[in-house]
Every structure is written in C-alpha cells, then in structure tokens.
Design a protein around this motif. Structure first.
Motif, mmCIF file in Angstrom:
data_model
loop_
_atom_site.group_PDB
_atom_site.id
_atom_site.type_symbol
_atom_site.label_atom_id
_atom_site.label_comp_id
_atom_site.label_asym_id
_atom_site.label_seq_id
_atom_site.Cartn_x
_atom_site.Cartn_y
_atom_site.Cartn_z
ATOM 1 N N GLN A 228 4.389 5.473 -5.269
ATOM 2 C CA GLN A 228 4.824 5.382 -6.984
ATOM 3 C C GLN A 228 4.194 6.608 -7.519
ATOM 4 O OE1 GLN A 228 3.764 1.488 -8.437
ATOM 5 N NE2 GLN A 228 5.328 0.412 -7.457
ATOM 6 N N TYR A 229 2.924 6.947 -6.832
ATOM 7 C CA TYR A 229 2.249 8.187 -7.441
ATOM 8 C C TYR A 229 3.282 9.155 -7.382
ATOM 9 C CZ TYR A 229 -1.122 11.945 -8.215
ATOM 10 O OH TYR A 229 -1.993 12.749 -8.489
ATOM 11 N N VAL A 230 3.814 9.570 -6.273
ATOM 12 C CA VAL A 230 4.543 10.725 -6.051
ATOM 13 C C VAL A 230 5.978 10.710 -6.938
ATOM 14 C CG1 VAL A 230 6.261 11.696 -4.530
ATOM 15 C CG2 VAL A 230 4.021 10.741 -3.501
ATOM 16 N N ILE A 231 6.635 9.346 -7.250
ATOM 17 C CA ILE A 231 7.475 9.288 -7.965
ATOM 18 C C ILE A 231 7.289 9.454 -9.619
ATOM 19 C CG2 ILE A 231 9.030 7.751 -9.151
ATOM 20 C CD1 ILE A 231 9.188 6.395 -6.324
ATOM 21 N N THR A 232 5.935 9.189 -9.794
ATOM 22 C CA THR A 232 5.759 9.221 -11.118
ATOM 23 C C THR A 232 5.040 10.864 -11.455
ATOM 24 O OG1 THR A 232 4.484 7.073 -11.380
ATOM 25 C CG2 THR A 232 3.811 8.736 -12.963
ATOM 26 N N ALA B 198 0.873 -0.876 0.126
ATOM 27 C CA ALA B 198 0.031 -0.144 -0.085
ATOM 28 C C ALA B 198 0.756 1.268 -0.108
ATOM 29 C CB ALA B 198 -0.741 0.082 1.197
ATOM 30 N N GLY B 199 1.766 1.202 0.909
ATOM 31 C CA GLY B 199 2.715 2.331 1.070
ATOM 32 C C GLY B 199 3.707 2.589 -0.335
ATOM 33 N N ALA B 200 3.861 1.518 -1.045
ATOM 34 C CA ALA B 200 4.797 1.679 -2.263
ATOM 35 C C ALA B 200 3.918 2.106 -3.493
ATOM 36 C CB ALA B 200 5.243 0.271 -2.575
ATOM 37 N N LEU B 201 2.479 1.591 -3.511
ATOM 38 C CA LEU B 201 1.606 2.090 -4.448
ATOM 39 C C LEU B 201 1.269 3.717 -4.381
ATOM 40 C CD1 LEU B 201 -1.141 -0.814 -4.296
ATOM 41 C CD2 LEU B 201 0.548 -0.229 -6.402
ATOM 42 N N THR B 202 1.302 4.151 -3.130
ATOM 43 C CA THR B 202 0.954 5.741 -3.173
ATOM 44 C C THR B 202 2.364 6.560 -3.424
ATOM 45 O OG1 THR B 202 1.631 5.379 -0.532
ATOM 46 C CG2 THR B 202 -0.641 5.234 -1.325
#
Length: 431
Positions: A292-296, A286-290
């Motif tokens: 990843q949005y920041v990184i994108t 869950a943390g990685a998915l959120t």
C-alpha cells in the motif's frame, strides 16, 4: 531503464504465479521498488510494523480463527447440524436445506468461509452422500456455495480486513452483513428446491416434532454464542476485538466444561493449527501494508480516480464496473489480497461518487466471497474437491445454478443500498 513501479508489479506477478505466498511476494516487490527508487529498504519494515501496531482491530482475527477451530474439534458443530436437520430436514431436498442453514448458523460464530467448509462441510457432505441419496458433486457444490455466507453474517474476518483499509466501524459493517447473508441463504435454498424437484432428490426422514425441544435444548449453548457476540457489540459492552476473545473463551468453555468433548491434547493441536492459520493471514496483511505504501507513493488511487472521471461514471455505472472487475479478479486472486490491495485503490473514487463506504464494503466482501467458488482459483472448490474426491469440473457443473442465484443476490445487494444499510441505521449509523 524499467520503471520501478512496473518492475515491482511484474515481480509480484512472477513470484505469485511461481507459487510464493502472495504476502511474501508483495513484501519482496515493495522492497525492490524502494531500492530502485533509492529509498531506505527499512521503510518497508517500518510501514509494516506501524500498520500492525496501530490496528487494534486486527487482534480479532486470530481470536475468531481460534474460536472456529475449537468449535470444529468440539461437539458444537454436530449439535448445530442436528438442530438444522430438525428445523428444515423434512422438506424436499432436506439435507441441502440443512447444509445452508447449518452454514448460516455456524457463520455466526466462525467468520470464515474456509472454517465453515472444513468443519461443517465434512459432516454434512457425509450425511448427504450416505446411501447415494445425493451425488457427491452436488453435495460438494452446495457446501461450497453455502460456505460463502460465512464471512457475510457477523462476525466476519473479511469485514475486519475491510475496516482496516477503509477506516469504517467494524460494528456497523457487521450489522450491514446480516440481511445480505440471509438473502444469500434464501436464494440458495430456493435453488435447492428447484433442483431437488428436477432431479427428484429424496425427502429425508423428518425428526419427529416431539424431539424438537430436546434437540433445541442440547443446541442452546452453541446457539447462544452469536447472541452473546452481537448483543455485546451492539449493546456497547464489548468492542469487536473483545467480542472475538469472548467467542474463543466461550467456545472452549462450552466444549470442554459443558459438552466435555475437548481433551488437552486436542486443544494443544488446535492452538497450533490456529497459529498457522493466523500466520498465513498475518503475512498477507503485512505484505498488503507494505505494498500500500508503494501504491500511495505512486498516487495510484488519485490517478485512477482522475482516469475514471474522464468517463463521467455515475454511482451505478461505477458499481457495475467494480462488480465485473472483482468477479474477474476473484478467478485469479485470493480474497484477502483483493480486499487489502485492490479495494483501497477504489475507496477514494467511491467516496467522491457519494457511495456509502459501509455499503461499498459489503459489496466488496460479497464479491470476494464469490471469488472463492469461481474457477480457476476457487479455494473452496479445491477444499470440497479434496473432501469428496470429485473432479473439479463435475463440481463446477453442479455449482453453476447456485452461482446464478448468488449473482442475483449480489445484484440486489449492489443496487439497493437501503436494504444493506437498514439494520446499521436502526443501530445508529448516520450514513
């Protein structure tokens, strides 16, 4: 005013170093980033839910965790260990070989390095240290080293995580892990032989050949599990997620109905333990998915790709840099965090350089597993240290030869892609 992305990175590092779960730290950092950018913080929740609901493959993770936990409470692990002892226990440093072979077989069922170390590891360490035949630190070291094979041989939870971020076939990733996993087992056994002769470890009492049929027969139900799993996946009968459900059911059926070694109370406790393990992995995802949005949003993959393009790196130089980076990160980051946060950043660059993403996935997962036995983080080191009550540095000293052997295997896996991709191509992979 501080840059929002830099602020989120600093907050993530501060919270993680402070002891907060890396998954929760990523969620907090992502939320702060969204607020500083003036976005609705609910985007974090929306991204999280969409990522989870759109990833059917993720259901395989709790089911593989449950299957491993059931095997640990049942007698499957004991019977597999007895079979491994009969197979290779007669050679010099025999119980060291048993340790590696039992991890190799058990990994075909659990998909988890931690499950291997906690389940099989406790039993084999007790066998090795009985009567002082092997030092406790050596038993701990080879147990930690052999447990890294678990997530390379299918089924593999880290491979499922890589499939999530790379959009690659779980089945082909599983197939690509077979030969590298066997290679890792071979180099560990060769190193065990060398050390056994140098330290004059005993040749253990061999199980008579006349007992082999009986030992094998009693282990057959347990040995059939990887056959059913892989046969079902590559035969087109089951998806990897369905195979995980079959693994959990089969482990329960064999343990409860065939071996009669699981009580209702034990099964209930196993469900609780599996739920806790799954929740831990779930928070990380869950943390990685959120995040990843920041990184994108920050175009990090594109920026990194452009930056690397300045140095005109070829595929070989890129893979060398990736290995060095991941080995360093493995010293301080948890393997799941590496696969879910760091790996997606480099996937576009790997594609641009013509590196096969299935091969790249195996390289990434092997690196992440070596991080489990690399100080100072080394989760497997902490586990075997807890089991043996040995100082960490003593275990690390005995582990170094096995690390060198595994680095040699990593070199072959990294720079001979045909070795990794031979089996997937045999099964129809076009890469």
């Amino acid at each position: 005013m501080i840059d929002p992305f830099l602020a989120s990175i600093l907050l993530l590092a501060f919270l993680a170093i402070g002891g907060l779960s890396i998954g929760l730290a990523m969620i907090c950092a992502s939320t702060v980033y969204l607020m500083m950018r003036g976005f609705d913080p609910s985007i974090a929740s929306e991204t999280l839910l969409q990522g989870l609901f759109n990833s059917y493959t993720l259901l395989a993770i709790p089911l593989f965790v449950l299957a491993a936990d059931i095997m640990n409470i049942g007698s499957l692990a004991d019977r597999l260990l007895r079979f491994s002892e009969a197979l290779v226990g007669r050679f010099k440093g025999g119980l060291g070989h048993v340790n590696v072979v039992s991890s190799l077989i058990f990994s075909g069922m659990s998909g988890s390095a931690v499950a291997d170390a906690v389940g099989m590891g406790k039993i084999i360490i007790g066998m090795m240290t009985k009567d002082g035949r092997y030092t406790a630190s050596y038993a701990a070291a080879i147990t930690a080293a052999s447990a890294t094979i678990g997530p390379i041989i299918p089924p593999s939870i880290p491979m499922v995580l890589y499939a999530l971020v790379s959009d690659q076939s779980v089945g082909y990733l599983f197939a690509a892990g077979m030969l590298p996993g066997l290679l890792m087992a071979v180099v560990l056994m060769v190193m065990n032989v060398i050390i056994a002769y140098r330290r004059d470890f005993p040749t253990d009492n061999a199980i008579p050949l006349r007992e082999m049929p009986g030992v094998t027969f009693r282990a057959i139900p347990a040995l059939l599990l990887p056959v059913i799993l892989l046969g079902g996946i590559y035969g087109g009968v089951m998806t990897p997620t369905e195979a995980a459900a079959v693994a959990a059911f089969y482990a329960l059926f064999v343990s409860a109905a065939f071996y009669r070694s699981v009580t209702a109370g034990q099964f209930y406790q196993t469900l609780l333990a599996s739920a806790k393990s799954t929740a831990t992995i779930g928070i990380l995802i869950a943390g990685a998915l959120t995040f990843q949005y920041v990184i994108t949003r920050e175009n990090v993959p594109v920026s990194l790709s452009n930056w690397l393009g300045q140095y005109d790196l070829g595929p070989v130089q890129f893979l060398i840099a990736i290995n060095l980076l991941f080995l360093v990160l493995g010293c301080i980051l948890e393997s799941g965090a590496i696969l879910l946060i760091i790996v997606p950043i480099f996937i576009p660059t790997a594609q641009a350089l013509g590196i096969d993403l299935v091969h790249f996935g195996v390289v990434c997962v092997v690196n992440a597993m070596l991080g489990l036995i690399t100080p100072p983080y080394g989760l497997l080191l902490f586990i075997v240290s807890s089991i043996t009550k040995q100082p960490l540095m003593r275990i690390v000293r005995d582990l170094l030869p096995f690390l060198i052997a595994l680095f040699i295997a990593l070199g072959i896996i990294t720079f001979v892609p045909d070795f990794v991709l031979w089996l997937p191509r045999l099964l129809g992979y076009k890469g």
